[in-house]
Design a protein around this motif. Structure first.
Motif, PDB file in Angstrom:
ATOM      1  N   GLY A  28       6.014  -5.153  -2.340  1.00  0.00           N
ATOM      2  CA  GLY A  28       5.439  -4.529  -1.150  1.00  0.00           C
ATOM      3  C   GLY A  28       6.189  -3.315  -0.672  1.00  0.00           C
ATOM      4  N   CYS A  29       7.426  -3.112  -1.154  1.00  0.00           N
ATOM      5  CA  CYS A  29       8.186  -1.964  -0.666  1.00  0.00           C
ATOM      6  C   CYS A  29       7.945  -0.754  -1.567  1.00  0.00           C
ATOM      7  CB  CYS A  29       9.665  -2.289  -0.612  1.00  0.00           C
ATOM      8  SG  CYS A  29      10.418  -2.294  -2.223  1.00  0.00           S
ATOM      9  N   GLN A  30       8.395   0.405  -1.111  1.00  0.00           N
ATOM     10  CA  GLN A  30       8.270   1.623  -1.900  1.00  0.00           C
ATOM     11  C   GLN A  30       9.393   1.679  -2.929  1.00  0.00           C
ATOM     12  OE1 GLN A  30       5.791   4.100  -1.498  1.00  0.00           O
ATOM     13  NE2 GLN A  30       4.889   2.436  -0.302  1.00  0.00           N
ATOM     14  N   ARG A  89       4.270   1.631  -5.140  1.00  0.00           N
ATOM     15  CA  ARG A  89       4.545   0.380  -4.442  1.00  0.00           C
ATOM     16  C   ARG A  89       4.950  -0.694  -5.453  1.00  0.00           C
ATOM     17  NH1 ARG A  89       1.794  -3.889  -2.259  1.00  0.00           N
ATOM     18  NH2 ARG A  89       0.038  -3.460  -3.606  1.00  0.00           N
TER      19      ARG A  89
END
Lengths: 138, 369, 98
Positions: B347-349, B39
């Protein structure tokens, strides 16, 4: 022509910008021009499609307070101005310390009006034009 | 830089440099990603890999030569830059551009917007791993490049805009050919675009990824399709520069989701909007001269804004009554969208990072100039 | 789900969109700005093109008379063609070979 311009001093800048933000404006950008003895900074804001500007005269050597506490978006342009004009901006959210656009070996403050940088090849003596000249566009 | 980025976080975090050389990035942008497992926690941009000092060269060239110089700020939307610059100089020198020239400018500007959007859609398809779509979209784009070569004399660097008008006229045959190509492009897109819009795997990759709320978009100064995808109806063609005022006004294309899918849908819908503008401009084009002679030198300062394929383009031009400009400054849309990008990433992958970066359609050469 | 099937089938049976480049060359488009040429016998060596060139690609010598173009600097904008008083500069549509 530039209309809707308000003159401002560095110490009142952050307070005034916080007021402008409270009125729902969008931060657009900052334009810096070297006038020789001072830097001319224009802060542009978008007020529902209308542009408004704050104009700041900053003497050479003076420091500039950062807007990044009010508007995070200002951090990128402030780092660019710090690199290209050699203005020290204080209190930036991310401070690249003059390495945002330039490298260690780059010329210092290249956008200031100094002699010797980016000389137009056409005003040089003919012998000098043979060497790779910096004035060529590409 | 790197030490400050790492020391603020506990040792379990990893910092990986994303770029400047990366398979999905056509241009050198580096993002230092702070990762917690897979993450992203924080992203820091590092640019400066292709800074050309173009604003400084513009002070050394005279103001007419600058038309060809500013065109080379960007290798995709070159016509938009020369159009903005010419409009700025025309405003300074109080030149009244003939109506026919304004309509021709709209034709080329909207063709440019179409080819830029098709390029973007192809690149983003490649980024989420749909190479077939990438090739199909670029094949369609080729028709637009060819019609630009036929009408303007070059595929990308049109060099047709000049201060006071345009340098080439279109005859009836060429206009008919532009319309024919538009029909063909739209016909071919009918087959491809439904896949981009509705395919299950595409939606899985794009929906809900890289969210940007309207408040944040406004706060971070996002412009163009990035802002419009978050529901902000901002399109500077509404101000009616060039001939947009005569063509019945512009309704900004907006989406509300604010994710990568919405940003792509904006471009898909703007393709049709642009094609419609080209048709309208050709339909309403008046006869008359295509340029007026320009005498004198620019004096004073002006700020011009225009809608480029990626968003709001701003030129600040300050003349001093000589042939050389006192200061020329460009604020390109990607520059304004970078803070928004930095907000989308945390917050994103890690696997979504390429798609999110490409969804703002970054143009790094513009950003650094 | 299978929205591209028709397209794929058609692509199987039609000839390629791309050209086999060195063998098959794209014909030059009329009116395209490909490369700059000079009819040197008409040139009066006034130097207008040298002064106007945005990329400083043209050098005009007065004594002895010479006109040279650096093709790697030329950005084929066509500004010199516009300003030439004798109209001896022409833009040819063929791009110069690498």
């Amino acid at each position: 022509m530039l209309t809707n311009v308000q003159e401002i001093t560095p110490d009142r800048l952050v307070g005034e910008v916080a007021l402008i933000k409270g009125q729902g404006c969008r931060f657009v950008t900052v334009t810096c021009t070297d006038l020789g003895e001072a830097h001319d900074l224009i802060y542009h804001f978008d007020d529902q499609g209308e542009l408004r500007h704050l104009r700041l005269k900053l003497p050479h050597g003076a420091t500039l307070p950062s807007l990044s506490g009010v508007w995070f978006a200002a951090v990128i342009i402030e780092n660019e101005i710090q690199d290209l004009f050699g203005i020290t901006v204080t209190g930036m959210a991310i401070d690249y310390k003059g390495r945002f656009l330039l490298a260690e070996s780059s010329p210092k403050a290249p956008f200031n009006k100094l002699g010797g940088i980016a000389v137009d090849v056409r005003v040089r003596p003919p012998a000098a034009t043979e060497a790779a000249a910096p004035g060529g566009a590409h | 830089m790197q030490t400050t980025a790492t020391s603020a976080f506990p040792t379990r975090n990893t910092v990986i440099p994303f770029g400047p050389q990366h398979p999905v990035l056509p241009e050198p942008l580096q993002l230092r990603l702070v990762l917690e497992d897979e993450r992203v926690v924080e992203a820091l941009p590092a640019i400066g890999y292709c800074h050309r000092g173009l604003e400084k060269i513009a002070e050394k060239k005279d103001f007419i030569q600058n038309v060809y110089l500013v065109e080379r700020i960007c290798g995709i939307c070159s016509f938009m830059h020369s159009l903005t610059y010419c409009q700025g100089i025309e405003e300074l020198m109080k030149v009244d551009v003939p109506s026919r020239a304004k309509h021709l400018r709209v034709v080329w500007a909207e063709l440019h917007r179409m080819h830029s959007h098709l390029l973007f859609l192809g690149l983003v398809s490649d980024a989420f791993g749909f190479e077939n779509l990438f090739m199909q979209l670029w094949r369609v784009r080729e028709h637009i490049l060819e019609i630009m070569e036929k009408t303007a004399g070059a595929r990308i660097m049109l060099s047709v805009c000049s201060i006071g008008g345009v340098r080439r006229d279109l005859d009836d045959g060429q206009m008919a050919e532009v319309l024919r190509v538009l029909d063909r492009v739209e016909h071919e897109l009918e087959e491809i675009l439904p896949t981009l819009m509705n395919d299950y795997s595409v939606r899985q990759r794009l929906c809900g990824v890289g969210l940007l709320s309207p408040d944040k978009a406004h706060d971070l100064g996002a412009v163009g399709p990035t802002a419009r995808a978050s529901g902000i109806p901002m399109d500077h063609r509404q101000t009616g520069y060039a001939a947009y005022g005569d063509l019945g006004g512009v309704t900004p294309v907006t989406e509300t989701a604010g994710d990568c899918y919405a940003r792509i849908m904006i471009r898909v819908r703007e393709l049709h909007q642009s094609a419609e503008f080209v048709r309208k401009a050709i339909q309403k084009i008046p006869a008359g001269p295509i340029a007026v002679p320009v005498k004198g030198n620019p004096d004073g300062e002006v700020l011009v804004r225009m809608e480029q394929p990626r968003g709001e383009l701003i030129f600040y031009i300050k003349g001093n009554g000589t042939r050389n400009l006192e200061r020329f400054r460009a604020r390109t849309p990607t520059f304004a969208n970078l803070p928004a990008l930095l907000h989308m990433l945390p917050g994103c992958q890690l696997a979504d990072v390429p798609v999110i970066i490409l969804s703002i359609d970054p143009c790094i050469s513009c950003t650094e100039r | 789900m299978f929205t591209l099937i028709g397209n794929i089938v058609r692509c199987l049976f039609r000839k390629p969109v791309t050209r086999l480049y060195p063998v098959e060359v794209k014909p030059a488009v009329a009116g395209c700005r490909g490369q700059l040429h000079i009819r040197i016998e008409e040139c009066i060596f006034c130097g207008a093109c040298q002064r106007r060139c945005p990329a400083n690609a043209i050098t005009v010598g007065k004594q002895p008379k010479s006109w040279t173009l650096d093709p790697y600097r030329c950005i084929v904008c066509g500004y010199c063609v516009e300003v030439c008083p004798k109209k001896c500069l022409v833009m040819r549509p063929e791009h110069f070979k690498p």
